[in-house]
Design a protein around this motif. Structure first.
Motif, PDB file in Angstrom:
ATOM      1  N   PRO A 103      63.055  21.244  45.984  1.00 24.19           N
ATOM      2  CA  PRO A 103      63.565  20.503  44.827  1.00 24.19           C
ATOM      3  C   PRO A 103      63.131  19.043  44.905  1.00 24.19           C
ATOM      4  N   TRP A 104      63.156  18.385  43.770  1.00 25.34           N
ATOM      5  CA  TRP A 104      62.890  16.952  43.744  1.00 25.34           C
ATOM      6  C   TRP A 104      64.100  16.234  44.330  1.00 25.34           C
ATOM      7  N   ARG A 105      63.855  15.226  45.159  1.00 27.81           N
ATOM      8  CA  ARG A 105      64.950  14.494  45.796  1.00 27.81           C
ATOM      9  C   ARG A 105      65.004  13.024  45.384  1.00 27.81           C
ATOM     10  N   SER A 106      63.952  12.556  44.685  1.00 31.67           N
ATOM     11  CA  SER A 106      63.961  11.171  44.209  1.00 31.67           C
ATOM     12  C   SER A 106      63.015  11.040  43.027  1.00 31.67           C
ATOM     13  N   TYR A 107      63.130   9.905  42.349  1.00 35.30           N
ATOM     14  CA  TYR A 107      62.197   9.615  41.238  1.00 35.30           C
ATOM     15  C   TYR A 107      62.010   8.110  41.127  1.00 35.30           C
ATOM     16  N   SER A 108      60.883   7.743  40.538  1.00 36.36           N
ATOM     17  CA  SER A 108      60.616   6.342  40.221  1.00 36.36           C
ATOM     18  C   SER A 108      60.209   6.262  38.761  1.00 36.36           C
ATOM     19  N   VAL A 109      60.365   5.076  38.214  1.00 40.25           N
ATOM     20  CA  VAL A 109      60.038   4.838  36.806  1.00 40.25           C
ATOM     21  C   VAL A 109      58.650   4.216  36.730  1.00 40.25           C
ATOM     22  N   VAL A 110      57.826   4.717  35.828  1.00 39.20           N
ATOM     23  CA  VAL A 110      56.495   4.164  35.612  1.00 39.20           C
ATOM     24  C   VAL A 110      56.661   2.988  34.654  1.00 39.20           C
ATOM     25  N   HIS A 111      56.268   1.813  35.104  1.00 35.52           N
ATOM     26  CA  HIS A 111      56.406   0.620  34.245  1.00 35.52           C
ATOM     27  C   HIS A 111      55.246  -0.314  34.438  1.00 35.52           C
TER      28      HIS A 111
END
Length: 111
Positions: A103-111
């Protein structure tokens, strides 16, 4: 309307999207919601997370992410937003893990 005024309005209208995009990293948030689902089908909604940094998902991770924000996301199977097997999730879309994958455990925002 004078020619100078029309040119000024046209220039301002052309620069507005650039100004908005340029401000996204200045302590701003990703306007909208990110909803994710765990393996146990628990649904969690995060409202307007900051655009800076790495964001952890719940302890069990996420099997599905719905990105209903105005920005794109990158989801990772690690807790530190690093490593291979990341998944790009564009604004206003959703994605699910492939069966058999972590499973995915983290995310970041593309900016």
């Amino acid at each position: 309307m004078s020619t100078h005024r029309r040119l000024g309005l046209a220039a301002a209208a052309a620069l507005l999207p650039l100004a908005v995009a340029g401000c996204s990293g200045l302590g701003r948030s990703a306007v909208g919601t990110i909803t994710y689902e765990t393996e146990r089908e628990l649904v969690v909604t995060v409202t307007s997370p900051p655009v800076e940094g790495c964001h952890r998902l719940g302890p069990a991770g996420a099997t599905r992410i719905e990105n209903d924000t105005l920005v794109d996301l990158v989801a990772y199977p690690t807790r530190d937003c690093r490593g291979p097997l990341s998944t790009y999730i564009p604004s206003k879309t959703a994605d699910s893990i492939v069966p058999g994958r972590l499973p995915w455990r983290s995310y970041s925002v593309v900016h």
